[in-house]
Design an enzyme around this catalytic site. Structure first.
Site, PDB file in Angstrom:
ATOM      1  N   LYS A  13      34.922  10.595  -4.534  1.00 34.15           N
ATOM      2  CA  LYS A  13      34.949  10.514  -6.000  1.00 34.15           C
ATOM      3  C   LYS A  13      34.523  11.833  -6.642  1.00 34.15           C
ATOM      4  O   LYS A  13      35.205  12.360  -7.515  1.00 34.15           O
ATOM      5  CB  LYS A  13      34.012   9.399  -6.510  1.00 34.15           C
ATOM      6  N   ARG A  88      29.318   0.768 -11.829  1.00 34.96           N
ATOM      7  CA  ARG A  88      29.162   0.322 -10.443  1.00 34.96           C
ATOM      8  C   ARG A  88      28.903  -1.177 -10.372  1.00 34.96           C
ATOM      9  O   ARG A  88      28.764  -1.715  -9.270  1.00 34.96           O
ATOM     10  CB  ARG A  88      27.971   1.051  -9.814  1.00 34.96           C
ATOM     11  N   ARG A 127      28.213  15.485   5.143  1.00 29.16           N
ATOM     12  CA  ARG A 127      28.125  15.899   3.735  1.00 29.16           C
ATOM     13  C   ARG A 127      26.912  16.800   3.519  1.00 29.16           C
ATOM     14  O   ARG A 127      25.830  16.553   4.015  1.00 29.16           O
ATOM     15  CB  ARG A 127      28.015  14.675   2.817  1.00 29.16           C
ATOM     16  N   ARG A 160      21.507  14.952   1.704  1.00 31.78           N
ATOM     17  CA  ARG A 160      20.894  14.040   0.749  1.00 31.78           C
ATOM     18  C   ARG A 160      20.028  13.008   1.457  1.00 31.78           C
ATOM     19  O   ARG A 160      20.412  12.480   2.496  1.00 31.78           O
ATOM     20  CB  ARG A 160      21.980  13.343  -0.077  1.00 31.78           C
ATOM     21  N   ARG A 171      24.114   1.150   1.475  1.00 33.47           N
ATOM     22  CA  ARG A 171      24.904   1.480   0.280  1.00 33.47           C
ATOM     23  C   ARG A 171      26.305   0.880   0.357  1.00 33.47           C
ATOM     24  O   ARG A 171      26.855   0.452  -0.647  1.00 33.47           O
ATOM     25  CB  ARG A 171      24.978   3.000   0.115  1.00 33.47           C
TER      26      ARG A 171
HETATM   27  P1  ADP Z   1      27.878   8.588  -3.908  1.00 33.46           P
HETATM   28  O1  ADP Z   1      28.437   9.918  -4.357  1.00 33.46           O
HETATM   29  O2  ADP Z   1      27.561   8.598  -2.474  1.00 33.46           O
HETATM   30  O3  ADP Z   1      28.738   7.438  -4.315  1.00 33.46           O
HETATM   31  P2  ADP Z   1      26.100   8.838  -6.137  1.00 33.46           P
HETATM   32  O4  ADP Z   1      25.673  10.238  -6.175  1.00 33.46           O
HETATM   33  O5  ADP Z   1      27.181   8.408  -7.083  1.00 33.46           O
HETATM   34  O6  ADP Z   1      26.489   8.447  -4.649  1.00 33.46           O
HETATM   35  O7  ADP Z   1      24.859   7.885  -6.370  1.00 33.46           O
HETATM   36  C1  ADP Z   1      23.684   8.009  -5.593  1.00 33.46           C
HETATM   37  C2  ADP Z   1      22.758   6.856  -5.927  1.00 33.46           C
HETATM   38  O8  ADP Z   1      22.400   6.896  -7.328  1.00 33.46           O
HETATM   39  C3  ADP Z   1      23.340   5.458  -5.737  1.00 33.46           C
HETATM   40  O9  ADP Z   1      23.230   5.012  -4.389  1.00 33.46           O
HETATM   41  C4  ADP Z   1      22.477   4.639  -6.687  1.00 33.46           C
HETATM   42  O10 ADP Z   1      21.187   4.381  -6.147  1.00 33.46           O
HETATM   43  C5  ADP Z   1      22.293   5.586  -7.861  1.00 33.46           C
HETATM   44  N1  ADP Z   1      23.355   5.395  -8.871  1.00 33.46           N
HETATM   45  C6  ADP Z   1      24.308   6.297  -9.232  1.00 33.46           C
HETATM   46  N2  ADP Z   1      25.117   5.783 -10.173  1.00 33.46           N
HETATM   47  C7  ADP Z   1      24.664   4.526 -10.424  1.00 33.46           C
HETATM   48  C8  ADP Z   1      25.093   3.457 -11.285  1.00 33.46           C
HETATM   49  N3  ADP Z   1      26.162   3.590 -12.086  1.00 33.46           N
HETATM   50  N4  ADP Z   1      24.375   2.313 -11.269  1.00 33.46           N
HETATM   51  C9  ADP Z   1      23.307   2.169 -10.483  1.00 33.46           C
HETATM   52  N5  ADP Z   1      22.869   3.103  -9.631  1.00 33.46           N
HETATM   53  C10 ADP Z   1      23.535   4.276  -9.596  1.00 33.46           C
HETATM   54  P1  ADP Z   2      31.599  10.411  -3.289  1.00 29.26           P
HETATM   55  O1  ADP Z   2      31.363  11.159  -4.565  1.00 29.26           O
HETATM   56  O2  ADP Z   2      32.640   9.331  -3.419  1.00 29.26           O
HETATM   57  O3  ADP Z   2      30.339   9.893  -2.678  1.00 29.26           O
HETATM   58  P2  ADP Z   2      32.139  13.035  -2.097  1.00 29.26           P
HETATM   59  O4  ADP Z   2      33.144  13.645  -3.004  1.00 29.26           O
HETATM   60  O5  ADP Z   2      30.746  13.515  -2.172  1.00 29.26           O
HETATM   61  O6  ADP Z   2      32.205  11.416  -2.224  1.00 29.26           O
HETATM   62  O7  ADP Z   2      32.678  13.189  -0.596  1.00 29.26           O
HETATM   63  C1  ADP Z   2      31.920  12.708   0.524  1.00 29.26           C
HETATM   64  C2  ADP Z   2      32.035  13.698   1.682  1.00 29.26           C
HETATM   65  O8  ADP Z   2      33.353  13.679   2.213  1.00 29.26           O
HETATM   66  C3  ADP Z   2      31.785  15.149   1.277  1.00 29.26           C
HETATM   67  O9  ADP Z   2      31.144  15.799   2.338  1.00 29.26           O
HETATM   68  C4  ADP Z   2      33.180  15.716   1.026  1.00 29.26           C
HETATM   69  O10 ADP Z   2      33.233  17.118   1.248  1.00 29.26           O
HETATM   70  C5  ADP Z   2      34.011  14.946   2.056  1.00 29.26           C
HETATM   71  N1  ADP Z   2      35.367  14.638   1.593  1.00 29.26           N
HETATM   72  C6  ADP Z   2      35.785  14.319   0.332  1.00 29.26           C
HETATM   73  N2  ADP Z   2      37.108  14.038   0.298  1.00 29.26           N
HETATM   74  C7  ADP Z   2      37.556  14.176   1.588  1.00 29.26           C
HETATM   75  C8  ADP Z   2      38.839  13.987   2.216  1.00 29.26           C
HETATM   76  N3  ADP Z   2      39.920  13.632   1.521  1.00 29.26           N
HETATM   77  N4  ADP Z   2      38.898  14.194   3.542  1.00 29.26           N
HETATM   78  C9  ADP Z   2      37.810  14.544   4.270  1.00 29.26           C
HETATM   79  N5  ADP Z   2      36.574  14.725   3.736  1.00 29.26           N
HETATM   80  C10 ADP Z   2      36.433  14.531   2.410  1.00 29.26           C
END
Ligand code: ADP
Ligand code: ADP
Ligand code: ZN
Length: 213
Positions: A13, A88, A127, A160, A171
């Site tokens: 995302k 979410r 990551r 992270r 998660r």
């Molecule tokens: P990821 O990129 O792996 O999806 P995020 O960076 O979006 O993770 O979020 C990290 C953490 O921050 C989540 O696991 C949650 O604890 C919190 N968080 C982020 N966005 C939200 C939301 N919209 N509602 C509740 N918790 C959130």
């Molecule tokens: P989210 O915001 O949904 O948690 P991220 O954008 O942080 O996801 O991506 C999660 C991990 O996967 C990062 O290390 C990123 O560089 C890698 N990644 C993202 N998109 C791809 C893809 N299409 N193929 C392989 N690795 C990816």
């Protein structure tokens, strides 16, 4: 253009939202980044959010919704925004709809990046994140130019706290329980587009461009 990104943790995302924001000239709003910035700065919100984030749980809706509604009313959101990590939960989606509805507006696209759980667990181990500017890398699929250093800002890259395998499992289970129902919610609203997130990142972006153009 008002866009929201859906998908499991690690689906890509953030990676795609940054590219969308650049191409369409709209701000990228990541609730995860906002919480991490608050934790780094030691704010009250940061202290509260950290308790939940470290466990792999969601931060309660009460702490999340107002923050996003305030953010999307700032000047730079006049031409739209890309929301990454919000909503979410169903209550968050409803709060967002209500806030937009008041201004006679609505979300244009909900983009769901589909990646099976097995791929996610592998991805998260690689990551690396820059806590300074929010950029994300992957040691294999998206490495920085210099190991351990952010291309954007020169900041130090870290793993992270919540990317440890056990927390990732938690998660994912929270995702299936609380966030996945949003796919149906936006399908019913007629604005859902699903893309295959297992493809290389440039290909995923091409599919998203097709949806948006
Ligand atoms: P990821 O990129 O792996 O999806 P995020 O960076 O979006 O993770 O979020 C990290 C953490 O921050 C989540 O696991 C949650 O604890 C919190 N968080 C982020 N966005 C939200 C939301 N919209 N509602 C509740 N918790 C959130
Ligand atoms: P989210 O915001 O949904 O948690 P991220 O954008 O942080 O996801 O991506 C999660 C991990 O996967 C990062 O290390 C990123 O560089 C890698 N990644 C993202 N998109 C791809 C893809 N299409 N193929 C392989 N690795 C990816
Ligand atoms: Zn950086």
């Amino acid at each position: 253009m008002k866009i929201i990104m859906l998908g499991a943790p690690g689906a890509g995302k953030g990676t795609q939202a940054i590219k969308i924001a650049e191409k369409y000239g709209i701000p990228h709003i990541s609730t995860g980044d906002i919480f991490r910035a608050n934790i780094k700065n030691g704010t009250e919100l940061g202290k509260k959010a950290k308790e939940f984030m470290d466990k792999g749980a969601l931060v309660p809706d009460e702490l999340t919704c107002d923050l996003v509604v305030d953010r999307i009313h700032q000047d730079d959101c006049k031409n739209g925004f890309v929301l990454d990590g919000f909503p979410r939960t169903i209550p968050q989606a409803k709060a967002l709809d209500t806030a937009l509805d008041k201004d006679g507006e609505s979300i244009d696209h909900a983009i769901d990046i589909e990646v099976p759980d097995q791929n996610i667990v592998k991805r998260m181990g690689g990551r690396r994140a820059c806590l300074n500017c929010g950029a994300t890398y992957h040691i294999i699929s998206a490495p920085p130019k210099t190991e351990g250093i952010c291309d954007n800002c020169g900041g130090k890259l870290t793993i992270r706290e919540d990317d440890k395998p056990q927390t990732v499992q938690e998660r994912l289970s929270v995702y299936h329980q609380k966030t996945q129902p949003l796919i149906d919610y936006y399908k019913k609203a007629g604005i859902l587009d699903q893309v295959d997130g297992t493809q290389p990142l440039d290909q995923v972006f091409s599919m998203i461009e097709e949806v948006l153009d």
